[in-house]
Structures are given as C-alpha cells and as structure tokens.
Design an enzyme around this catalytic site. Structure first.
Site, PDB file in Angstrom:
ATOM      1  N   ASP A  32       0.857  -1.177   0.000  1.00 54.55           N
ATOM      2  CA  ASP A  32       0.000   0.000   0.000  1.00 54.55           C
ATOM      3  C   ASP A  32       0.902   1.240   0.000  1.00 54.55           C
ATOM      4  OD1 ASP A  32      -2.966   0.988   0.495  1.00 54.55           O
ATOM      5  OD2 ASP A  32      -1.649   2.230   1.730  1.00 54.55           O
ATOM      6  N   GLU A  34       1.103   5.694   0.231  1.00 57.93           N
ATOM      7  CA  GLU A  34       0.514   7.009   0.454  1.00 57.93           C
ATOM      8  C   GLU A  34       1.239   7.965  -0.477  1.00 57.93           C
ATOM      9  OE1 GLU A  34      -2.145   7.211   2.127  1.00 57.93           O
ATOM     10  OE2 GLU A  34      -1.999   5.214   3.033  1.00 57.93           O
ATOM     11  N   HIS A 173      -5.413   4.988   6.478  1.00 62.91           N
ATOM     12  CA  HIS A 173      -4.702   5.782   5.476  1.00 62.91           C
ATOM     13  C   HIS A 173      -3.228   5.955   5.829  1.00 62.91           C
ATOM     14  CE1 HIS A 173      -8.267   6.621   3.160  1.00 62.91           C
ATOM     15  NE2 HIS A 173      -8.909   7.044   4.259  1.00 62.91           N
ATOM     16  N   ASP A 178      -2.698  -0.126   6.340  1.00 61.05           N
ATOM     17  CA  ASP A 178      -3.603  -0.520   5.263  1.00 61.05           C
ATOM     18  C   ASP A 178      -3.155  -1.820   4.611  1.00 61.05           C
ATOM     19  OD1 ASP A 178      -4.867   1.783   5.912  1.00 61.05           O
ATOM     20  OD2 ASP A 178      -4.661   2.758   3.962  1.00 61.05           O
TER      21      ASP A 178
END
Length: 590
Positions: A32, A34, A173, A178
C-alpha cells in the site's frame, strides 16, 4: 526505513504463465502507498508499506516514509497524518524503491485497487531509469466484486471489507496499517474463492471473471498431466475423443480450459461433457503437431474444426489424353501433371480459370481421338480464340494443340511465367479501363494458380524422396544461456511423412542416434508425387520445419531441390505491377 523477514528460505515464485502453483505455495507481497496526489504523472510517493505472506503466515514487513521533494498538500496531511515536516528527514525514493524491489523479488504483488499503487511504483521506477520487474499482480477489488454481494457490504472499499472479514487492523490511510488490513481481506477472499475451485495461481489470475462453476470444478482433470510438450485428448463418457490439441506444456494448456481465458462457447460445451484427458508426450514440437493432425484425422473429433479429411483436398490435373484438358480430381495419378492440393474446389476452379485465361486449352469433356475421320464442330470458345479446337483436326494429330499442351505441362510443373505475364498484362489493361472488379477477379485467379503450383512444386521433391534425415539445434534447456549446446532435434522423413524423431542430450554424439532412428523409423510406401504419403497438412508441417533456420541435412536418398524458375518465385505476385495492385485495392468502388 524498516524491513524484516521473520522466515528464511523464501522460495522462487513463478509467474502466472508457469501454471499449476497451489496458492498455499505462493509468496504474496501485499503493498500500500501514500502519495501527494492521485496521479502518478504529477504526484509523488510519501510512504510505502508492505507485508510478505505465504500459506497464511506473515514472513516479513517493509515500511518507509519517503521524502517527495515537495510540500505535502494540506488535504493529504489531514487525511493521512503525513506532513511536510514528517517526511523532511525521510530518504528519497531513489533510496527506498531499490530496497523494496529487492525485498519483493520473485513475489506476487497484491494491492487494493492495484492500478493505483502499481502505477505509482512503475512511474517511480521509470523515473529512476529502472526496468520494471514485471511482477504478477493481484487486485483485491475485482476479487471482492466476484465473491462479496451487496447484501453483505454496500461497497468494496478497503475499510468496508476489513470490517466484513474482521481484519485485526483498521485501515487508517497509513501504508503499513492498510497493507496489514489488506492481508486479512486477501485471506478472506481466498477462503471464499477456494470453495469455487480457485486453488492455484492460474485460477486466481482469472478468478475475477465469471467462470461457470461446473467448468471450474473440472480443473482436476489437469492435475495429473505432465508439464511436457505433446498432445492432449479430451474424452467423453464413452471414451470417445471430443477434442485434440497440442501444447509445449500439456498441463498448463489443459488447465487454461477451466478458467475465464477460455471464451469459445463450443469448447466450454466440450469441457462440460469431458470426463478425462489423455496426454501423449512428444519428443519435439514437430512430433506434437504431426500427432495432433493424425489423431484428428483418425478420430474426427466433433469439437475440432481443422481439416479431418485429406481425401477432400482437390488437385488440378492435366489429363493424359491425346488432347489433354484440365480436370479437378481427388487423387494424383502417374503420367500426368498436377498442381495443388487446394483446400476447396472453389479455389481449385479459380486456378483452372487462370490457366484457361492464359492458354487456349480445350474446356470440353469430350473424348477426342488422336486422329478423327471427320471434323467436329468448333465451340463458341474456339470462335473467341480461347480454344485451339483440336476437335476440328482430321487425318493427322493437331500439332498446334500439342504445343499448347506442352506449355500447359511446363507451367504446371516448372516456370509459370507465361501465365503470370499474360494475366498481369490483362490486369493492367482492366485497371487502366477502370474495370476494377474484373481486375480483382483475375488477380484472385492468378493468386490461386500460383499458390497451387508452388505448393505442388514444394511437395513433389520431398514426396519422391525415399528418406531424408535432418537435424536442428535444440533449444537451450532451463538454466542454460541462449545459444548454449542444447543437443539436436533429429527427424527422419520418408516420402514427406514424419517417420521418426528424437532429441539428443547436450554434448551427446548425434550420429549413433541418427543410425538408430533410421533403423527403427516407420516404413512408408512410395506415393505418386506430388502427392505426399501423408495428410497434405502434415507434409506442410514437415516442410516448414525443414525450411526453418538452423536445419542441416544429414542424409538424403535423392536430391531435394526446387526449379530455379518455380511458382514460388511468383508467390507474392511480384510480376503484377505494384501500381496496378494498389489501384485495384484502393480505387475499386465499394
């Protein structure tokens, strides 16, 4: 940056193309990201988090903040908690990405909405000048759409699915959290998919596509098949052959019939009927292709569409009569010139029409004596100059027709230039008169004739050859460098029929194997050339192999050659003006 492996000895993970890997043996890297925005083109990665799992066990984790080299937008900071100050001292992507790629090497990437995360990773790799490793990728979103109904969850967001599958970590988030939640979602989805027959990696590759449950359940038919080149036969309840196919990897190919990759309705119908699959392992791809053809011809499977009836091929014969004529026939007889075989009678007739356009051969089917006591009545074609009318000859044979017959025999078995030039001139005249439809028809006739003559001229020398032995370097085996000594593919061909084949080991002397092959090869009766002693398609397969790069002739009982001025030199209709061809194809009215 932090990464650790909690289990050693992570094994090699094949790609989706290397079929047959149970999901319990697959090493997944659930990742994952960001980022500073939603588009990889104008946004940067701010955090990478990943979890490595296999067989339901966590093997390791990877987590690192990334300095994006720019301010983090306020809305992103509010959503993720990642601020400009937080990433100010973090390593840049050029330090983080190589470590991640090395850590994830030989694994299958998993992400929720994978195009987003993988898209950013690919963009970062491209920006640093790295070649993307080509990881197999699993997206949990389409898998969830396949097995999670609207009654269970209003949407397929990660947070919603995490609640449904009781994930131990709540998505917040942040990349690692995540990724951990996605691991639990992945395991929940795999449990449901397992009940639908999705238990192997190749099944997972197409699990998001709807596959009828009764078809998917039959994937066990491939479980015991060999991962080797050869032929496979789908058989029905009464052991009847339903379908014959060939592949370089029998097990991999058969498994694909039970996935969404197979979209042909008739094949899906066949799979529903099939009860078992019989493999026939072959030494070489050529042997596999030939065996497939022979089995189709022998069993006439109802779900195969390729030619099953060699007797239905059509030849064009110049008859052996005092005044020869062209005839469409099913067999080849000695003492007469032939071209073909043609796949259909229509194409064969087009070739005959091309010859009639160029030569004044008689087109009637009357039996004419060499010498007639009374002159016959010439037909309309004679009045048009399209037949030399041998029926009108009396007292002595028609010498003019004998000349026409000799030219016809020559253009059938040797140089086709007289026919090609005559029809090319006619095409040019028609095109100049803007009679494009007629010009196109003549072009098709010419093409049919040239292809039929070329086919016969290729077949004839091989069909006449009692024995031909050839060798080609075998492909390098697993772990060998391209071009390494991989042994030899050996074939024995008798009258165009594959009589024996074998592959020698790297470094093995091939000559004793050649001697053994010749001694044990199938005995083949001589045919009447240009007809081969096998299905014409088998002869075409053998010829294609013999003409492939790297083939060496080891032994031949007779010369294997083609006429210098053969029909093959006109196979592309090079003698028809390119300008005329262009006008025919581009200016003809619709």
């Amino acid at each position: 940056m932090r990464h650790q492996d909690t289990a050693a000895g992570v094994g090699h993970q094949p790609t989706f193309e290397e079929l047959g890997t149970p999901l319990r043996d697959v090493t997944f890297v659930v990742v994952d990201l960001e980022t500073t925005g939603t588009r990889a083109a104008d946004s940067q990665i701010t955090e990478i988090g990943a979890v490595k799992v296999r067989g339901g066990q966590v093997l390791g984790e990877f987590q690192s903040l990334v300095n994006p080299g720019r301010e983090v937008p306020a809305f992103v900071a509010r959503l993720t908690g990642i601020t400009t100050a937080l990433v100010a001292t973090a390593p840049a992507i050029d330090l983080v990405l190589p470590s991640f790629l090395e850590w994830a090497h030989d694994c299958v990437l998993v992400a929720h909405n994978a195009p987003f995360d993988v898209g950013f990773l690919k963009a970062a790799a491209s920006g640093l000048g790295y070649a993307w490793p080509g990881f197999p990728v699993v997206d949990t979103v389409p898998l969830a759409r396949r097995v999670v109904t609207r009654d269970e969850a209003p949407n397929h967001k990660l947070s919603t699915l995490a609640r449904l599958f009781r994930a131990q970590v709540t998505p917040e988030h942040r990349a690692l959290a995540d990724a951990r939640a996605t691991v639990d979602v992945l395991h929940g989805l795999l449990d449901r998919l397992g009940a639908m027959g999705v238990t192997h990696l190749e099944d997972l590759a197409t699990a998001a596509d709807p596959v009828p449950p009764d078809v998917r359940r039959k994937r066990h038919l491939a479980d015991s098949l060999p991962e080797a080149p050869g032929v496979y036969l789908f058989k029905g309840p009464g052991d009847e052959v339903l379908y014959v196919g060939t592949s370089t990897n029998i097990r991999r190919r058969v498994r694909s019939y039970f996935t969404a990759a197979e979209r042909r309705r008739r094949i899906t119908e066949m799979v529903r009927i099939a009860q078992h699959v019989t493999p026939v392992v072959c030494a070489t791809p050529l042997e596999a292709a030939v065996r497939e053809l022979r089995l189709i011809t022998e069993h006439e499977p109802r779900y195969n569409r390729r030619s099953k009836h060699p007797e239905r091929h059509t030849w064009v014969r110049l008859t052996d009569e005092p005044y020869p004529r062209l005839s469409l026939v099913r067999d080849v007889r000695p003492g007469a010139a032939h071209i073909g075989p043609f796949g259909s009678r229509r194409v064969a007739q087009a070739a005959v029409d091309a010859l009639h356009d160029a030569l004044p051969l008689r087109q009637c089917s009357l039996r004419l004596a060499a010498v007639s006591r009374a002159a016959g009545s010439p037909c309309a074609l004679a009045g048009m100059g399209r037949c030399s009318a041998p029926c009108t000859a009396v007292e002595s044979p028609d010498a003019a027709y004998a000349t026409v017959a000799r030219v016809a025999a020559d253009v059938l078995t040797g140089d086709p230039s007289p026919v090609v030039q005559a029809l090319a001139d006619r095409i040019g005249r028609l095109a100049a008169q803007e009679r494009f439809e007629e010009a196109g028809q003549v072009t098709e006739r010419l093409r049919a004739y040239v292809q039929g003559a070329g086919r016969a001229q290729r077949l004839a020398p091989l069909a006449a050859c009692a024995e031909l032995v050839a060798a080609r370097p075998a492909p390098a085996g697993p772990g060998q460098l391209p071009g390494a000594d991989g042994g030899w593919e050996l074939v024995v061909v008798r009258h165009a029929r594959l009589a024996a084949t074998a592959v020698t080991l790297p470094g093995q002397d091939p000559l004793p194997v050649v001697d053994a092959l010749r001694a044990t090869a199938e005995t083949v009766d001589a045919p009447v050339p240009p007809a081969p002693a096998c299905h014409p398609e088998e002869a075409a397969l053998v010829l294609s192999w013999l003409e492939s790069p790297g083939v060496r002739l080891v032994h031949t009982s007779a010369p294997w050659s083609l006429p210098v001025r053969s029909a093959l030199s006109h196979a592309d209709l090079a003698d028809v003006s390119g300008e005329v061809r262009q006008r025919i194809t581009t200016m003809a009215p619709c």
